[in-house]
Enzyme design. Sequence first.
Site, PDB file in Angstrom:
ATOM      1  N   LYS A 143      34.453  20.050  16.526  1.00 10.09           N
ATOM      2  CA  LYS A 143      35.067  20.037  17.869  1.00 10.09           C
ATOM      3  C   LYS A 143      34.030  20.326  18.951  1.00 10.09           C
ATOM      4  O   LYS A 143      33.906  19.585  19.929  1.00 10.09           O
ATOM      5  CB  LYS A 143      36.165  21.087  17.926  1.00 10.09           C
ATOM      6  CG  LYS A 143      36.587  21.482  19.335  1.00 10.09           C
ATOM      7  CD  LYS A 143      37.488  22.702  19.309  1.00 10.09           C
ATOM      8  CE  LYS A 143      37.701  23.300  20.660  1.00 10.09           C
ATOM      9  NZ  LYS A 143      36.875  24.475  20.955  1.00 10.09           N
ATOM     10  N   ASN A 144      33.296  21.420  18.790  1.00 11.25           N
ATOM     11  CA  ASN A 144      32.426  21.822  19.897  1.00 11.25           C
ATOM     12  C   ASN A 144      31.195  20.937  20.035  1.00 11.25           C
ATOM     13  O   ASN A 144      30.552  20.938  21.090  1.00 11.25           O
ATOM     14  CB  ASN A 144      32.060  23.305  19.775  1.00 11.25           C
ATOM     15  CG  ASN A 144      33.256  24.192  20.137  1.00 11.25           C
ATOM     16  OD1 ASN A 144      34.233  23.727  20.729  1.00 11.25           O
ATOM     17  ND2 ASN A 144      33.195  25.466  19.755  1.00 11.25           N
ATOM     18  N   CYS A 201      40.608  28.485  26.399  1.00 12.30           N
ATOM     19  CA  CYS A 201      41.233  29.662  25.795  1.00 12.30           C
ATOM     20  C   CYS A 201      41.049  30.881  26.696  1.00 12.30           C
ATOM     21  O   CYS A 201      39.972  31.091  27.252  1.00 12.30           O
ATOM     22  CB  CYS A 201      40.619  29.957  24.430  1.00 12.30           C
ATOM     23  SG  CYS A 201      41.151  28.824  23.147  1.00 12.30           S
ATOM     24  N   ARG A 255      35.430  34.258  31.934  1.00 13.35           N
ATOM     25  CA  ARG A 255      34.492  33.233  31.464  1.00 13.35           C
ATOM     26  C   ARG A 255      33.658  32.739  32.650  1.00 13.35           C
ATOM     27  O   ARG A 255      33.898  31.671  33.199  1.00 13.35           O
ATOM     28  CB  ARG A 255      35.242  32.103  30.755  1.00 13.35           C
ATOM     29  CG  ARG A 255      36.001  32.620  29.542  1.00 13.35           C
ATOM     30  CD  ARG A 255      36.672  31.548  28.728  1.00 13.35           C
ATOM     31  NE  ARG A 255      35.747  30.798  27.901  1.00 13.35           N
ATOM     32  CZ  ARG A 255      36.126  29.916  26.975  1.00 13.35           C
ATOM     33  NH1 ARG A 255      37.398  29.678  26.775  1.00 13.35           N
ATOM     34  NH2 ARG A 255      35.233  29.271  26.264  1.00 13.35           N
ATOM     35  N   ASP A 267      34.205  32.723  16.900  1.00 16.96           N
ATOM     36  CA  ASP A 267      35.333  31.806  16.691  1.00 16.96           C
ATOM     37  C   ASP A 267      35.962  31.961  15.304  1.00 16.96           C
ATOM     38  O   ASP A 267      36.944  31.285  14.994  1.00 16.96           O
ATOM     39  CB  ASP A 267      34.895  30.349  16.926  1.00 16.96           C
ATOM     40  CG  ASP A 267      34.506  30.112  18.375  1.00 16.96           C
ATOM     41  OD1 ASP A 267      34.820  30.961  19.222  1.00 16.96           O
ATOM     42  OD2 ASP A 267      33.868  29.075  18.661  1.00 16.96           O
ATOM     43  N   ARG A 298      44.547  21.756  19.788  1.00 17.18           N
ATOM     44  CA  ARG A 298      43.313  21.516  20.552  1.00 17.18           C
ATOM     45  C   ARG A 298      42.095  21.431  19.641  1.00 17.18           C
ATOM     46  O   ARG A 298      41.092  20.825  20.008  1.00 17.18           O
ATOM     47  CB  ARG A 298      43.072  22.651  21.567  1.00 17.18           C
ATOM     48  CG  ARG A 298      43.975  22.574  22.782  1.00 17.18           C
ATOM     49  CD  ARG A 298      43.545  23.604  23.823  1.00 17.18           C
ATOM     50  NE  ARG A 298      42.108  23.651  23.908  1.00 17.18           N
ATOM     51  CZ  ARG A 298      41.374  24.763  23.974  1.00 17.18           C
ATOM     52  NH1 ARG A 298      41.958  25.936  24.004  1.00 17.18           N
ATOM     53  NH2 ARG A 298      40.069  24.701  24.048  1.00 17.18           N
TER      54      ARG A 298
HETATM   55  C1  EPZ Z   1      31.640  28.147  23.603  1.00 16.91           C
HETATM   56  O1  EPZ Z   1      32.255  28.674  24.765  1.00 16.91           O
HETATM   57  C2  EPZ Z   1      32.769  27.651  22.732  1.00 16.91           C
HETATM   58  N1  EPZ Z   1      33.521  26.663  23.488  1.00 16.91           N
HETATM   59  C3  EPZ Z   1      33.658  28.824  22.324  1.00 16.91           C
HETATM   60  O2  EPZ Z   1      34.563  28.327  21.369  1.00 16.91           O
HETATM   61  C4  EPZ Z   1      32.833  29.911  21.667  1.00 16.91           C
HETATM   62  O3  EPZ Z   1      33.630  31.043  21.467  1.00 16.91           O
HETATM   63  C5  EPZ Z   1      31.626  30.280  22.538  1.00 16.91           C
HETATM   64  O4  EPZ Z   1      30.871  29.098  22.898  1.00 16.91           O
HETATM   65  C6  EPZ Z   1      30.677  31.238  21.836  1.00 16.91           C
HETATM   66  O5  EPZ Z   1      30.212  30.655  20.641  1.00 16.91           O
HETATM   67  C7  EPZ Z   1      33.082  25.423  23.589  1.00 16.91           C
HETATM   68  O6  EPZ Z   1      32.079  25.009  22.994  1.00 16.91           O
HETATM   69  C8  EPZ Z   1      33.892  24.536  24.447  1.00 16.91           C
HETATM   70  P1  EPZ Z   1      29.373  30.941  26.106  1.00 16.91           P
HETATM   71  P2  EPZ Z   1      31.377  28.932  26.071  1.00 16.91           P
HETATM   72  O7  EPZ Z   1      28.946  30.360  27.397  1.00 16.91           O
HETATM   73  O8  EPZ Z   1      30.300  27.930  26.116  1.00 16.91           O
HETATM   74  C9  EPZ Z   1      29.009  34.899  28.825  1.00 16.91           C
HETATM   75  C10 EPZ Z   1      36.610  27.989  20.309  1.00 16.91           C
HETATM   76  O9  EPZ Z   1      37.409  28.817  19.790  1.00 16.91           O
HETATM   77  N2  EPZ Z   1      28.627  33.954  29.905  1.00 16.91           N
HETATM   78  O10 EPZ Z   1      28.454  30.852  24.936  1.00 16.91           O
HETATM   79  O11 EPZ Z   1      32.320  29.043  27.214  1.00 16.91           O
HETATM   80  C11 EPZ Z   1      30.494  34.741  28.452  1.00 16.91           C
HETATM   81  O12 EPZ Z   1      31.290  35.516  29.317  1.00 16.91           O
HETATM   82  C12 EPZ Z   1      35.976  28.302  21.656  1.00 16.91           C
HETATM   83  O13 EPZ Z   1      36.295  26.911  19.788  1.00 16.91           O
HETATM   84  C13 EPZ Z   1      28.186  34.474  31.107  1.00 16.91           C
HETATM   85  O14 EPZ Z   1      28.118  35.687  31.307  1.00 16.91           O
HETATM   86  O15 EPZ Z   1      30.789  30.357  25.688  1.00 16.91           O
HETATM   87  C14 EPZ Z   1      30.486  35.211  27.023  1.00 16.91           C
HETATM   88  O16 EPZ Z   1      30.557  36.609  26.990  1.00 16.91           O
HETATM   89  C15 EPZ Z   1      36.538  29.483  22.345  1.00 16.91           C
HETATM   90  N3  EPZ Z   1      27.816  33.589  32.091  1.00 16.91           N
HETATM   91  C16 EPZ Z   1      29.112  34.787  26.498  1.00 16.91           C
HETATM   92  O17 EPZ Z   1      28.313  34.533  27.646  1.00 16.91           O
HETATM   93  C17 EPZ Z   1      27.862  32.238  31.907  1.00 16.91           C
HETATM   94  O18 EPZ Z   1      27.502  31.505  32.844  1.00 16.91           O
HETATM   95  C18 EPZ Z   1      29.116  33.521  25.640  1.00 16.91           C
HETATM   96  O19 EPZ Z   1      29.743  32.468  26.347  1.00 16.91           O
HETATM   97  C19 EPZ Z   1      28.292  31.743  30.685  1.00 16.91           C
HETATM   98  C20 EPZ Z   1      28.683  32.615  29.675  1.00 16.91           C
END
Ligand code: EPZ
Length: 427
Positions: free
Chosen positions: A22-23, A117, A122, A305, A397
């Site tokens: 998916k991702n 989610c 976020r 995840d 999803r």
């Molecule tokens: C991706 O989300 C995945 N989603 C998520 O999977 C997954 O949980 C996550 O990566 C971590 O592996 C998709 O690929 C669409 P991040 P993403 O940016 O990219 C902080 C699922 O269940 N952060 O790696 O949104 C954030 O708050 C989903 O399949 C900032 O502070 O996650 C978090 O604590 C849910 N500033 C951490 O980084 C930013 O600009 C990781 O977030 C961006 C993120």
Amino acid sequence: MDTIIVKGGNRLKGEVNISGAKNAAIAVIPAAILSDGVCHIDNIPNISDVFTELETLTCMGATVKMKTANSFEIDTRGLRNVAPPYELARKMRASYYFLGALAGRFGEASVPMPGGCDIGVRPIDQHIKGFEALGAKVDTTGGIINLKSDRLLGAPVYLDVVSVGATVNIMLAAVKARGMTVIENAAKEPHIVDLANFLNTMGADVRGAGTDTIKIRGVASLHGCSYALIPDQIEAGTYMAAVAGAGGEVLINNVIPKHLESISAKLEEMGAEIVEYDEAILVRRTGPLNRVNIKTMPHPGFPTDMHPQIAAVLSTANGTSIINESVWENRFKYVDELKRFGANIQVDGKIAVIEGVEKLKAAPVRATDLRAGAAMIIAGLMAEGTTEITHIHHIERGYENIIEKLRALGADICLKKDYGDVTNAAG
Ligand code: EPZ
């Protein structure tokens, strides 16, 4: 409202094939915007997030053809520089990948704030930091992210937090920017590597994906390509957890065992037997479940995840398990639902303390997000009695044919349509 009905108690047995990731899919599909030709992409999972993205592309003027169930041809040559429709963008997190892709193609983009989610705040500050480093001006007033630039220029970007989304977005924006972009403290997830491979197959120059440092030398144009996505690490992990929870023996096909190492290690600690093959993994659990401690981490650590699914399994392990959620601040909405099954879980900040109980008892529950929904199915398989799960659009999803796949493994599970007609009624 459609519901999933699970009658617990059956051990799982047989083989299951894992779908495309998916991702990876939801990063690669917008990346096709950068191509001057037709992209033929195989192993795309049939899940609602994918269809939302494909519909978004079509609304923007791209041509999308379904060749087989999991194979699509995407031609974005007719794409217009318009904003993705708000109603589609708000359905999913990954709609923000249209920002990087549109900026990479047109030098500007306008995308509604994304949905996805509800697992904590976020923020997108690291995405914006990356775009600004490449020379864009970014404005986020009125719920729309507007990005403008005369010409994106390669630049060094240091991410303050390891972010999958920011790494993807900067890669997309940088791939046709003039000069070299270096992303430091980049995310290393398998789907980051898959996106880099897809971009390189189109003629990009992306090196180092899968390490902390990704170097992207901008190229003038990208051509069409044929590409097959990697298998879904988290879908595979979810079936592994389901076998550990329900007991039984299942061969999980079409996986990359290396991607599953952190999950395999924890399941072995919990008492499951794992046998790795080249592209398959066998999971067997016959004895009792042991308690473990887990801390979720960016790849190659234990994936966030997989947190709710493992919590469901640990709810009947011997002793006290601790899960420390270090990625998302609020991934604990599933806890109240697991408690309905009789699980004994206390949450304190980012820590869940799980006291194993002897057995779970079926209950009406809600899928509070995608992985929480998977956890409800696992708990339902483990529980005594019949569980009804609502809000299953979250599950749709991200999991292709989850009901059919589990039924083929001997689970007593079915979909109940909201008009009251039970298809494939549980026997
Ligand atoms: C991706 O989300 C995945 N989603 C998520 O999977 C997954 O949980 C996550 O990566 C971590 O592996 C998709 O690929 C669409 P991040 P993403 O940016 O990219 C902080 C699922 O269940 N952060 O790696 O949104 C954030 O708050 C989903 O399949 C900032 O502070 O996650 C978090 O604590 C849910 N500033 C951490 O980084 C930013 O600009 C990781 O977030 C961006 C993120």
